[in-house]
Design a protein around this motif. Sequence first.
Motif, PDB file in Angstrom:
ATOM      1  N   THR A 264      -2.158   4.537  36.399  1.00  0.00           N
ATOM      2  CA  THR A 264      -3.330   4.737  37.251  1.00  0.00           C
ATOM      3  C   THR A 264      -2.803   4.766  38.668  1.00  0.00           C
ATOM      4  O   THR A 264      -2.663   3.731  39.318  1.00  0.00           O
ATOM      5  N   ASP A 265      -2.484   5.972  39.127  1.00  0.00           N
ATOM      6  CA  ASP A 265      -1.776   6.109  40.393  1.00  0.00           C
ATOM      7  C   ASP A 265      -2.664   6.809  41.415  1.00  0.00           C
ATOM      8  O   ASP A 265      -3.167   7.909  41.174  1.00  0.00           O
ATOM      9  N   ARG A 266      -2.858   6.170  42.558  1.00  0.00           N
ATOM     10  CA  ARG A 266      -3.749   6.714  43.580  1.00  0.00           C
ATOM     11  C   ARG A 266      -3.228   8.033  44.136  1.00  0.00           C
ATOM     12  O   ARG A 266      -3.989   8.967  44.387  1.00  0.00           O
ATOM     13  N   LEU A 267      -1.925   8.127  44.329  1.00  0.00           N
ATOM     14  CA  LEU A 267      -1.360   9.350  44.890  1.00  0.00           C
ATOM     15  C   LEU A 267      -1.610  10.546  43.975  1.00  0.00           C
ATOM     16  O   LEU A 267      -1.993  11.632  44.424  1.00  0.00           O
ATOM     17  N   LEU A 268      -1.424  10.365  42.671  1.00  0.00           N
ATOM     18  CA  LEU A 268      -1.598  11.475  41.738  1.00  0.00           C
ATOM     19  C   LEU A 268      -3.067  11.843  41.573  1.00  0.00           C
ATOM     20  O   LEU A 268      -3.416  13.021  41.444  1.00  0.00           O
ATOM     21  N   ARG A 269      -3.958  10.855  41.595  1.00  0.00           N
ATOM     22  CA  ARG A 269      -5.386  11.174  41.520  1.00  0.00           C
ATOM     23  C   ARG A 269      -5.853  11.899  42.787  1.00  0.00           C
ATOM     24  O   ARG A 269      -6.690  12.790  42.736  1.00  0.00           O
ATOM     25  N   THR A 270      -5.295  11.494  43.918  1.00  0.00           N
ATOM     26  CA  THR A 270      -5.617  12.194  45.152  1.00  0.00           C
ATOM     27  C   THR A 270      -5.129  13.633  45.099  1.00  0.00           C
ATOM     28  O   THR A 270      -5.822  14.560  45.543  1.00  0.00           O
ATOM     29  N   ALA A 271      -3.943  13.847  44.546  1.00  0.00           N
ATOM     30  CA  ALA A 271      -3.421  15.204  44.409  1.00  0.00           C
ATOM     31  C   ALA A 271      -4.339  16.059  43.540  1.00  0.00           C
ATOM     32  O   ALA A 271      -4.592  17.238  43.851  1.00  0.00           O
ATOM     33  N   LEU A 272      -4.873  15.489  42.472  1.00  0.00           N
ATOM     34  CA  LEU A 272      -5.819  16.229  41.634  1.00  0.00           C
ATOM     35  C   LEU A 272      -7.081  16.575  42.411  1.00  0.00           C
ATOM     36  O   LEU A 272      -7.594  17.695  42.326  1.00  0.00           O
ATOM     37  N   ARG A 273      -7.591  15.615  43.164  1.00  0.00           N
ATOM     38  CA  ARG A 273      -8.815  15.858  43.913  1.00  0.00           C
ATOM     39  C   ARG A 273      -8.612  16.970  44.944  1.00  0.00           C
ATOM     40  O   ARG A 273      -9.467  17.854  45.102  1.00  0.00           O
ATOM     41  N   VAL A 274      -7.478  16.955  45.620  1.00  0.00           N
ATOM     42  CA  VAL A 274      -7.198  17.985  46.617  1.00  0.00           C
ATOM     43  C   VAL A 274      -7.041  19.348  45.954  1.00  0.00           C
ATOM     44  O   VAL A 274      -7.519  20.365  46.463  1.00  0.00           O
ATOM     45  N   ALA A 275      -6.380  19.385  44.797  1.00  0.00           N
ATOM     46  CA  ALA A 275      -6.158  20.656  44.106  1.00  0.00           C
ATOM     47  C   ALA A 275      -7.466  21.325  43.709  1.00  0.00           C
ATOM     48  O   ALA A 275      -7.591  22.551  43.732  1.00  0.00           O
ATOM     49  N   LEU A 299      12.120   7.070  40.775  1.00  0.00           N
ATOM     50  CA  LEU A 299      10.853   6.423  40.448  1.00  0.00           C
ATOM     51  C   LEU A 299      11.055   4.927  40.324  1.00  0.00           C
ATOM     52  O   LEU A 299      12.010   4.469  39.698  1.00  0.00           O
ATOM     53  N   ASP A 300      10.150   4.156  40.926  1.00  0.00           N
ATOM     54  CA  ASP A 300      10.184   2.701  40.794  1.00  0.00           C
ATOM     55  C   ASP A 300       8.980   2.264  39.971  1.00  0.00           C
ATOM     56  O   ASP A 300       7.839   2.380  40.427  1.00  0.00           O
ATOM     57  N   VAL A 310       3.164   3.002  39.864  1.00  0.00           N
ATOM     58  CA  VAL A 310       4.535   3.446  40.115  1.00  0.00           C
ATOM     59  C   VAL A 310       4.679   3.769  41.594  1.00  0.00           C
ATOM     60  O   VAL A 310       3.702   3.915  42.315  1.00  0.00           O
ATOM     61  N   ARG A 311       5.912   3.869  42.020  1.00  0.00           N
ATOM     62  CA  ARG A 311       6.197   4.247  43.404  1.00  0.00           C
ATOM     63  C   ARG A 311       7.280   5.321  43.371  1.00  0.00           C
ATOM     64  O   ARG A 311       8.306   5.163  42.698  1.00  0.00           O
ATOM     65  N   PHE A 312       7.016   6.417  44.097  1.00  0.00           N
ATOM     66  CA  PHE A 312       7.950   7.529  44.121  1.00  0.00           C
ATOM     67  C   PHE A 312       8.847   7.434  45.347  1.00  0.00           C
ATOM     68  O   PHE A 312       8.399   7.071  46.444  1.00  0.00           O
ATOM     69  N   ARG A 313      10.105   7.798  45.170  1.00  0.00           N
ATOM     70  CA  ARG A 313      11.027   7.773  46.302  1.00  0.00           C
ATOM     71  C   ARG A 313      10.582   8.762  47.375  1.00  0.00           C
ATOM     72  O   ARG A 313      10.647   8.472  48.566  1.00  0.00           O
ATOM     73  N   ASP A 314      10.127   9.957  46.952  1.00  0.00           N
ATOM     74  CA  ASP A 314       9.630  10.954  47.891  1.00  0.00           C
ATOM     75  C   ASP A 314       8.190  11.280  47.501  1.00  0.00           C
ATOM     76  O   ASP A 314       7.922  12.256  46.792  1.00  0.00           O
ATOM     77  N   ALA A 315       7.253  10.447  47.951  1.00  0.00           N
ATOM     78  CA  ALA A 315       5.860  10.581  47.532  1.00  0.00           C
ATOM     79  C   ALA A 315       5.260  11.907  47.965  1.00  0.00           C
ATOM     80  O   ALA A 315       4.506  12.539  47.219  1.00  0.00           O
ATOM     81  N   GLU A 316       5.573  12.375  49.173  1.00  0.00           N
ATOM     82  CA  GLU A 316       4.987  13.624  49.662  1.00  0.00           C
ATOM     83  C   GLU A 316       5.463  14.820  48.852  1.00  0.00           C
ATOM     84  O   GLU A 316       4.705  15.764  48.617  1.00  0.00           O
ATOM     85  N   ALA A 317       6.714  14.793  48.419  1.00  0.00           N
ATOM     86  CA  ALA A 317       7.220  15.895  47.598  1.00  0.00           C
ATOM     87  C   ALA A 317       6.491  15.935  46.256  1.00  0.00           C
ATOM     88  O   ALA A 317       6.121  17.015  45.766  1.00  0.00           O
ATOM     89  N   VAL A 318       6.260  14.771  45.660  1.00  0.00           N
ATOM     90  CA  VAL A 318       5.541  14.712  44.387  1.00  0.00           C
ATOM     91  C   VAL A 318       4.104  15.180  44.575  1.00  0.00           C
ATOM     92  O   VAL A 318       3.584  15.982  43.788  1.00  0.00           O
TER      93      VAL A 318
END
Length: 582
Positions: A264-275, A299-300, A310-318
């Motif tokens: 349940t990752d906020r960054l990935l859900r935000t990416a879906l919403r923006v898409a 990935l951490d 999870v935490r990505f080393r390069d979150a903006e790239a993901v």
Amino acid sequence: MDGLPARPRIRLLPPQVADRIAAGEVVERPASVVKELVENALDAGASRISVAIEEGGVTRLTVEDDGVGMEAEDLALAVERHATSKLADERLIEIATLGFRGEALPSIGAVARLEIVSRRRGATEGHAISVIGGVKGPVCPAPASPGTRVTVRDLFFAAPARLKFLKGSRAEAEACLSALRRLALAHPAVAFHATVDGREALSLPPSDLAARAARLLGPEFAAHAIPLAAERGPMRLSGLVGPPSLTRATPAEQHVVVNARPVTDRLLRTALRVAYAEAIARGRHPMAALFLELPAALLDVNVHPAKTEVRFRDAEAVRGFVIAAVRSAIGTPRVAPVPAAALRLAPPAGPRRGLGEAPALPLSPLPLAAPPKARSAVPVPQPDHPLPEHPLGAARAQLLATYIVAETSDGAVILVDQHAAAERLAHESLKAARAAGPVPAQSLLVPAVVELGEAAAQRVLARAGELASLGLTVEPFGFGAVLVRAVPAPLAGADPTPLLRDIADELAEEGETTALAARLDAVLARMACHGAIRAGRRLSLGEMDALLRAIETTPGSGTCSHGRPTWIRLAKADLERLFGRR
């Protein structure tokens, strides 16, 4: 010194107390136990996993698998804290397994009665060990099939304070099944079976993603889902995304798997919403089953004991990769927003600048063309008598089949969002009907069959009695389907299919509560939305005036059930300022 309180002395906690405190980070509720034990089974290479749940998982939980199993010496270490077979080294950089902390089994054993029976593949006999409230027993020979069976009884008997925070048996069982479904979607090649109080609740044979998605997300999603496959550098994204026409009221049906781990990752859900932002209505949520793979070193997963973040080393790239891949799949190219200043029209010649002092685009002279002889439009009457004294005035026209334009006696212009306004009226009507007793029901001449998918159908049917008090009568109808016999009378004529889907999503968000009462108004709001006048419907002047009069007499009609405005007023002075007249 006299008058000062005695300084408390620092002391070491007894090991069993420390273990119970640490267990609280891992074992929050029965669903946490299911998640940890099933992850262990998947890490063990299981091709079949069975789960038995009794009384919400508090009385008994059993997870059995056909994985590699354990030998006697491994079994003894498995219940020791920080003992694991899942880390290749001590750097915590490249973690490729679901579990790795070595905390699940000792944490469960610290607060419950734990028994593990296991037999390694190829071994002639199995072994068993028990842990009761943190006290470990010896390893003993025991009959066993290849694989492992873990049984947890009397959960939290050694930490009774935790029991006070659990929900009812039904809600806890549903939470266990929800955790199991997320893992089942992430691992479609593994067979899953579950029972609740002896009754079969889940049966999933090994399959591909499409077939597993059909079982868990519903046949409509499976029939219309868009396959996705994209790569960028070391990152790969695959799976299924719903078309923009298939949305839900909540993000409950957004499933994201990172390196085989449901998260349940906020960054990935935000990416879906923006898409999807330019393709779906505001307030709606797309459906998706996405699988993101990237090197473990990027990935951490060691950021939370429950391992759901999870935490990505390069979150903006993901983030950028996911947005681009999903947009490409659903066919919505990025559109650059128009700067606000570019929308300002040049004012008439003169010393005044109109709105603000920003430079404006000049208006190109356009030839005036005569209107076509035949066109479909709402007639605009020319008033030859004084306007009626109503706060919202008299309807004059309908714009874009969505907005009503009205004029008041004091020269103001009223703009009304017909759907938002009708939604509030329907919501208030439903609330008034509920306050007076059970909401009257309107029987359907032909009962409607609504395909929801297994999980959603179970959620709706589990609340059938409470929904009936709202005028919605539902019955089971085969696998993953619901039969609708009646709808609330104020919503007569509403399509029951999207109504049921939104209610199922609302119940998934509410999830853990033992009664629907805490979310009843939210369910009514969902109903009202489906019973309201839709945007895109042409209204006569009489219908528009009737809507205006109803708005004037309905409490809270200034906003819809989602908090958006239903109407706005532009006074004559406001219009004059817009056109630079004052």
